[in-house]
Design a protein around this motif. Structure first.
Motif, PDB file in Angstrom:
ATOM      1  N   VAL A  92      -8.689  -4.361  -5.786  1.00  0.00           N
ATOM      2  CA  VAL A  92      -9.789  -5.074  -5.134  1.00  0.00           C
ATOM      3  C   VAL A  92     -10.067  -4.334  -3.832  1.00  0.00           C
ATOM      4  N   PRO A  93     -11.253  -4.527  -3.240  1.00  0.00           N
ATOM      5  CA  PRO A  93     -11.585  -3.781  -2.018  1.00  0.00           C
ATOM      6  C   PRO A  93     -10.526  -3.870  -0.923  1.00  0.00           C
ATOM      7  N   THR A  94      -9.912  -5.048  -0.729  1.00  0.00           N
ATOM      8  CA  THR A  94      -8.906  -5.175   0.328  1.00  0.00           C
ATOM      9  C   THR A  94      -7.699  -4.275   0.069  1.00  0.00           C
ATOM     10  N   MET A  95      -7.369  -4.026  -1.193  1.00  0.00           N
ATOM     11  CA  MET A  95      -6.261  -3.123  -1.513  1.00  0.00           C
ATOM     12  C   MET A  95      -6.606  -1.687  -1.136  1.00  0.00           C
ATOM     13  N   PHE A  96      -7.814  -1.263  -1.515  1.00  0.00           N
ATOM     14  CA  PHE A  96      -8.228   0.100  -1.170  1.00  0.00           C
ATOM     15  C   PHE A  96      -8.296   0.284   0.346  1.00  0.00           C
ATOM     16  N   ILE A  97      -8.757  -0.736   1.048  1.00  0.00           N
ATOM     17  CA  ILE A  97      -8.819  -0.658   2.513  1.00  0.00           C
ATOM     18  C   ILE A  97      -7.412  -0.500   3.090  1.00  0.00           C
ATOM     19  N   ALA A  98      -6.461  -1.282   2.583  1.00  0.00           N
ATOM     20  CA  ALA A  98      -5.083  -1.197   3.070  1.00  0.00           C
ATOM     21  C   ALA A  98      -4.477   0.177   2.804  1.00  0.00           C
ATOM     22  N   GLU A  99      -4.809   0.775   1.662  1.00  0.00           N
ATOM     23  CA  GLU A  99      -4.292   2.109   1.350  1.00  0.00           C
ATOM     24  C   GLU A  99      -4.921   3.166   2.259  1.00  0.00           C
ATOM     25  N   PRO A 119       0.795  -1.243   0.000  1.00  0.00           N
ATOM     26  CA  PRO A 119       0.000   0.000   0.000  1.00  0.00           C
ATOM     27  C   PRO A 119       0.820   1.283   0.000  1.00  0.00           C
ATOM     28  N   LEU A 120       1.944   1.297   0.708  1.00  0.00           N
ATOM     29  CA  LEU A 120       2.732   2.532   0.788  1.00  0.00           C
ATOM     30  C   LEU A 120       3.295   2.919  -0.574  1.00  0.00           C
ATOM     31  N   THR A 121       3.770   1.935  -1.345  1.00  0.00           N
ATOM     32  CA  THR A 121       4.321   2.272  -2.656  1.00  0.00           C
ATOM     33  C   THR A 121       3.229   2.708  -3.629  1.00  0.00           C
ATOM     34  N   VAL A 122       2.005   2.230  -3.445  1.00  0.00           N
ATOM     35  CA  VAL A 122       0.886   2.704  -4.276  1.00  0.00           C
ATOM     36  C   VAL A 122       0.634   4.181  -4.003  1.00  0.00           C
ATOM     37  N   LEU A 123       0.532   4.538  -2.732  1.00  0.00           N
ATOM     38  CA  LEU A 123       0.286   5.933  -2.358  1.00  0.00           C
ATOM     39  C   LEU A 123       1.414   6.839  -2.861  1.00  0.00           C
ATOM     40  N   GLN A 124       2.653   6.398  -2.690  1.00  0.00           N
ATOM     41  CA  GLN A 124       3.804   7.186  -3.127  1.00  0.00           C
ATOM     42  C   GLN A 124       3.797   7.356  -4.646  1.00  0.00           C
ATOM     43  N   THR A 125       3.472   6.279  -5.353  1.00  0.00           N
ATOM     44  CA  THR A 125       3.476   6.317  -6.821  1.00  0.00           C
ATOM     45  C   THR A 125       2.379   7.219  -7.361  1.00  0.00           C
ATOM     46  N   VAL A 126       1.183   7.123  -6.809  1.00  0.00           N
ATOM     47  CA  VAL A 126       0.085   7.988  -7.260  1.00  0.00           C
ATOM     48  C   VAL A 126       0.491   9.452  -7.122  1.00  0.00           C
ATOM     49  N   GLN A 127       1.126   9.783  -6.021  1.00  0.00           N
ATOM     50  CA  GLN A 127       1.551  11.168  -5.807  1.00  0.00           C
ATOM     51  C   GLN A 127       2.676  11.558  -6.769  1.00  0.00           C
ATOM     52  N   ASP A 128       3.731  10.748  -6.829  1.00  0.00           N
ATOM     53  CA  ASP A 128       4.921  11.110  -7.602  1.00  0.00           C
ATOM     54  C   ASP A 128       4.670  11.107  -9.104  1.00  0.00           C
ATOM     55  N   GLU A 129       3.867  10.137  -9.568  1.00  0.00           N
ATOM     56  CA  GLU A 129       3.613  10.005 -11.004  1.00  0.00           C
ATOM     57  C   GLU A 129       2.347  10.729 -11.452  1.00  0.00           C
ATOM     58  N   LYS A 130       1.676  11.381 -10.493  1.00  0.00           N
ATOM     59  CA  LYS A 130       0.442  12.131 -10.784  1.00  0.00           C
ATOM     60  C   LYS A 130      -0.589  11.250 -11.510  1.00  0.00           C
ATOM     61  N   CYS A 131      -0.825  10.080 -10.947  1.00  0.00           N
ATOM     62  CA  CYS A 131      -1.756   9.138 -11.559  1.00  0.00           C
ATOM     63  C   CYS A 131      -3.185   9.661 -11.466  1.00  0.00           C
ATOM     64  N   THR A 132      -3.948   9.404 -12.512  1.00  0.00           N
ATOM     65  CA  THR A 132      -5.350   9.831 -12.555  1.00  0.00           C
ATOM     66  C   THR A 132      -6.308   8.658 -12.377  1.00  0.00           C
ATOM     67  N   VAL A 133      -5.781   7.438 -12.496  1.00  0.00           N
ATOM     68  CA  VAL A 133      -6.596   6.225 -12.453  1.00  0.00           C
ATOM     69  C   VAL A 133      -5.931   5.224 -11.523  1.00  0.00           C
ATOM     70  N   LEU A 134      -6.730   4.547 -10.700  1.00  0.00           N
ATOM     71  CA  LEU A 134      -6.192   3.544  -9.771  1.00  0.00           C
ATOM     72  C   LEU A 134      -7.117   2.345  -9.716  1.00  0.00           C
ATOM     73  N   ASP A 146      -6.245   2.786   5.168  1.00  0.00           N
ATOM     74  CA  ASP A 146      -5.924   2.589   6.578  1.00  0.00           C
ATOM     75  C   ASP A 146      -4.433   2.660   6.882  1.00  0.00           C
ATOM     76  N   HIS A 147      -3.623   2.933   5.869  1.00  0.00           N
ATOM     77  CA  HIS A 147      -2.191   3.035   6.123  1.00  0.00           C
ATOM     78  C   HIS A 147      -1.914   4.222   7.045  1.00  0.00           C
ATOM     79  N   PRO A 148      -1.076   4.057   8.051  1.00  0.00           N
ATOM     80  CA  PRO A 148      -0.834   5.158   9.013  1.00  0.00           C
ATOM     81  C   PRO A 148      -0.283   6.432   8.381  1.00  0.00           C
ATOM     82  N   ARG A 149       0.301   6.350   7.202  1.00  0.00           N
ATOM     83  CA  ARG A 149       0.854   7.540   6.545  1.00  0.00           C
ATOM     84  C   ARG A 149      -0.053   8.073   5.439  1.00  0.00           C
ATOM     85  N   PHE A 150      -1.279   7.560   5.350  1.00  0.00           N
ATOM     86  CA  PHE A 150      -2.184   7.931   4.267  1.00  0.00           C
ATOM     87  C   PHE A 150      -2.306   9.442   4.089  1.00  0.00           C
ATOM     88  N   ALA A 151      -2.455  10.160   5.192  1.00  0.00           N
ATOM     89  CA  ALA A 151      -2.709  11.606   5.133  1.00  0.00           C
ATOM     90  C   ALA A 151      -1.521  12.392   4.587  1.00  0.00           C
TER      91      ALA A 151
END
Length: 576
Positions: free
Chosen positions: A311-318, A293-308, A320-325
Motif C-alpha cells: 500500500v502507499p504507506t508501505m512504499f513511503i516507509a521504504e 521496511p528494513l526487512t523488505v529492503l534487505q529481502t529485495v536485495q538478498d533474494e533478488k526480487c523482481t516484484v514488490l 524514507d528509511h534512513p538506510r534506503f540508499a
C-alpha cells in the motif's frame, strides 16, 4: 497483457468490458497447483526469510498434501470451515493450499482482531478448527482463546468444547520446527498435526477430483454499515482467476520473485501475492511476519526480487528509511500499489528510486476477489497515477447514477459496479445482505463513486458507503459506533474519518453523553483496548452536546469531518 486491449474504441457511455482472448481457468486451486508442480517440480516456490525456510514446488505440494491428510484425520470434511489467525508464514500458505485441496473453506481472521471480534467471526461461519499463532509482540493469541474458552484447560486436543465457541473443536498453534516441546492444554502443535498426515493419502486425491471450481473455498470478513462484519464467500474460480489475471497485468513468469510484505489475511496477500505467483510458476518471498521496511529492503536485495507489493504507506516507509540508499534494488521491475489512493510524488519515486518502471495500480474489494480494475506494464505513467486502470479480463465495469441506475456518460461521476467471474458467491449465511450488494443482473454495487474516461480508465473520486481507509485497512464507522454504544455512559456516537498525512485517514468519534454522566478520552480508549483491533480505536475523541443535522433529522457527517479538519488544521476532509 496491454491494458488498452480491453477498450479499443472511444466509449460513448461509462461501461467497459475486459479482454477475453485468454480463457478463464476452470480448475480448482489444488488441480492447478498440481499441474504447475508437474511442469517445474524443482523450481523454488516459497521463501520465508524470517523463518529461514525454502520450498520447491514439489516440496510445498508434499507438505500441503500432508497437512490436508492430517485435517481429514481430525474428522474435518469438505465444506467445513477452518480458520487461520496469523501473520505471514509458511504455515499460513500450507493451510491455504491444504484446505483448497480437500474442499475445506479457509476463513481468514485478521491478526489485529481481539476477543469480541474473534468470537463473532468464529461463530458467524461455524469454524470447526482454528490455526493460530501462539503470540506476536504484545498479542497473546492463545491467551485470548483461553479467555473465551477457559474450559479448554481440561480438554483433549481435537475434542474441545466451549460454551462461547460451540462449533470449534480443534485449535492448532503454530510452533517453530525443532522448538522445545511446550504444553498448551487442549491444543495441538502445528508440527505435531503435520506429522500425523500422509502425503500419499489417497483420500486427498479422491476428494480433490470431486471438487468443483464454483464451490466456496475462502471466507473473508468485510465490515458492514450495519455494524457487524459480513463473511464474503469466494470460490476457487473467483480467486484463482483473479490471481492469474493480476499476474498477467504484471507479465509474471517463472523467473519472477514476488516479495509479499502485505498481509496474507487480505486478498492483497493471498490472491494478488500467493495465487498471482503460483499461477505463473513464480516464487513467493515473505520478508517478515508483519511489515517492517528494513526487512523488505534487505529481502529485495538478498533474494533478488523482481516484484514488490504494498500500500502507499508501505512504499513511503521504504523510500524514507534512513538506510534506503544502502540497498541494491535494481532487480525490481514491477509490482502492485493498492489499498488507498497513490500520491503522484510517491509513484514517481517508486519508479525512479526503486527501479519499478512497470509498477501497476489496482482497485477492487474483497467481494470481487478482489481486483476489478488494474493498470498494466504498458499503461502510461500519467494514467497509472491518475486512474486505477481499466476493467480486468472477463469483467465488466460500469458507472451508474446512484438514484436512477442509468449508465452515466464518460467523465461523469457515479457508482462503480462490477460484473463477471470475480463477484463473490455471496455473504455467508446472509442472503438479504447479498441481495442488497448484488443486483438481479449480477452487478456488484461497490458503493464507490468513480468516473470513467473515453478509453475506459477508471478514477475513484469518493465513497457512497461511509467507509474510512486507514493505512490500507477498511474501517466502517458503524461497526465502531455499535461497539461504543456498549458503554453505559454513551447516549449517541458518530464516527468519521479525518485526513491524516501518514495513514490517509484517522478515526474520529463524537460522543453525546447521557444526562449526568461523565467520561474521558482515556476511559474510551481503555474500553476499546483488547476488544477491537488497534486500528479501529479512534485517534480523536470529542464530547459534544449534539450533532449537526438536516431539517429532517439526518446527521450530517460531512460537517463533523469539516469541523474536525478545521480544528486540527488539516486539509479539507472528504465529503464522499
Amino acid at each position: 497483457m496491454p491494458a488498452s486491449s480491453a477498450t479499443p474504441t472511444p466509449l460513448t457511455a461509462s461501461i467497459a468490458r475486459g479482454a477475453t482472448d485468454v480463457p478463464l481457468i476452470e480448475q480448482t486451486i489444488g488441480a492447478l497447483f498440481d499441474a504447475v508442480t508437474a511442469r517445474q517440480p524443482d523450481h523454488e516456490a516459497l521463501v520465508s526469510v524470517h523463518q529461514r525456510r525454502r520450498y520447491t514446488y514439489r516440496e510445498l505440494q508434499t507438505e500441503a498434501r500432508r497437512l490436508a491428510s492430517a485435517l481429514l484425520g481430525l474428522g474435518l470434511q469438505p465444506g467445513d470451515r477452518v480458520g487461520i489467525w496469523s501473520h505471514n508464514n509458511v504455515e499460513w500458505t500450507l493451510t491455504q493450499l491444504a484446505t483448497a485441496m480437500v474442499g475445506m473453506i479457509l476463513v481468514n481472521i485478521n491478526p489485529a482482531y481481539r476477543t469480541a471480534e474473534l468470537e463473532y467471526a468464529l461463530n458467524k461461519v461455524g469454524c470447526k478448527a482454528l490455526v493460530t499463532m501462539a503470540r506476536f509482540k504484545t498479542s497473546d493469541y492463545l491467551g485470548m482463546l483461553r479467555e473465551l474458552a477457559p474450559e479448554w484447560a481440561h480438554g483433549e486436543p481435537g475434542r474441545l468444547e466451549a460454551q462461547q465457541l460451540p462449533h470449534l473443536h480443534t485449535v492448532v498453534w503454530i510452533d517453530a520446527p525443532h522448538q522445545q516441546a511446550v504444553h498448551e492444554p487442549g491444543m495441538l502443535r502445528f508440527s505435531e498435526l503435520l506429522a500425523r498426515g500422509d502425503a500419499g493419502d489417497a483420500r486427498v486425491s479422491t476428494i480433490g477430483a470431486q471438487l468443483r471450481a464454483t464451490e466456496p473455498i475462502n471466507i473473508q470478513f468485510t465490515s458492514g454499515t450495519t455494524g457487524f462484519p459480513k463473511g464474503a464467500a469466494l470460490t476457487h474460480r473467483n480467486i484463482l482467476n483473479n490471481g492469474f489475471f493480476v499476474g498477467e497485468c504484471m507479465r509474471l513468469t517463472p523467473a519472477d520473485r514476488l516479495c509479499v510484505p502485505v498481509p496474507l489475511y487480505h486478498c492483497f496477500g493471498m490472491v494478488m501475492g500467493n495465487l498471482a505467483a503460483f499461477t505463473h510458476g513464480a516464487t513467493v518471498v515473505y520478508p517478515n511476519d508483519a511489515f517492517e521496511p528494513l526487512t523488505v529492503l534487505q529481502t529485495v536485495q538478498d533474494e533478488k526480487c523482481t516484484v514488490l507489493h504494498g500500500v502507499p504507506t508501505m512504499f513511503i516507509a521504504e523510500l524514507d528509511h534512513p538506510r534506503f540508499a544502502e540497498f541494491d534494488l535494481s532487480t525490481l521491475r514491477t509490482g502492485i500499489m493498492a489499498g488507498s489512493p497513490c500520491p503522484t510524488a510517491v509513484m514517481q519515486r517508486v519508479v525512479r528510486d526503486m527501479h519499478m518502471e512497470q509498477v501497476t495500480i489496482a482497485y477492487g474489494m474483497t467481494e470481487t476477489s478482489p481486483v476489478s480494475c488494474q493498470s498494466s506494464v504498458d499503461t502510461p505513467l500519467e494514467k497509472r497515477v491518475a486512474t486505477v486502470g481499466q476493467a480486468q479480463p472477463h469483467l465488466e465495469v460500469k458507472i451508474i447514477d446512484p438514484d436512477t441506475g442509468a449508465i452515466v456518460p464518460p467523465g461523469q461521476s457515479g457508482e462503480l459496479c462490477t460484473r463477471g467471474y470475480s463477484v463473490m458467491h455471496g455473504y455467508w449465511d446472509d442472503p438479504e445482505k447479498t441481495r442488497e450488494a448484488i443486483d438481479a443482473e449480477g452487478w456488484m454495487h461497490t458503493g464507490d463513486l468513480a468516473t470513467m474516461d473515453a478509453e475506459g480508465y477508471v478514477n475513484i473520486v469518493g465513497r457512497i458507503k461511509d467507509l474510512v481507509i486507514r493505512g490500507g485497512e477498511n474501517v466502517y464507522p458503524r461497526e465502531i459506533e455499535e461497539f461504543l454504544y456498549r458503554m453505559p455512559q454513551v447516549q449517541d456516537v458518530q464516527v468519521v474519518g479525518v485526513p491524516d498525512p501518514k495513514y490517509g485517514e484517522e478515526l474520529c468519534a463524537w460522543i453525546v453523553l447521557k444526562p449526568g454522566q461523565t467520561l474521558s478520552e482515556d476511559e474510551v480508549r481503555a474500553f476499546c483496548k483488547g476488544q477491537i483491533a488497534h486500528y479501529k480505536i479512534p485517534r480523536y475523541i470529542r464530547f459534544v452536546p449534539e450533532f449537526p443535522m438536516t431539517v429532517t433529522g439526518k446527521i450530517q457527517k460531512f460537517k463533523i469531518r469539516e469541523a474536525m479538519a478545521q480544528q486540527l488544521g488539516l486539509q479539507e476532509a472528504r465529503t464522499a
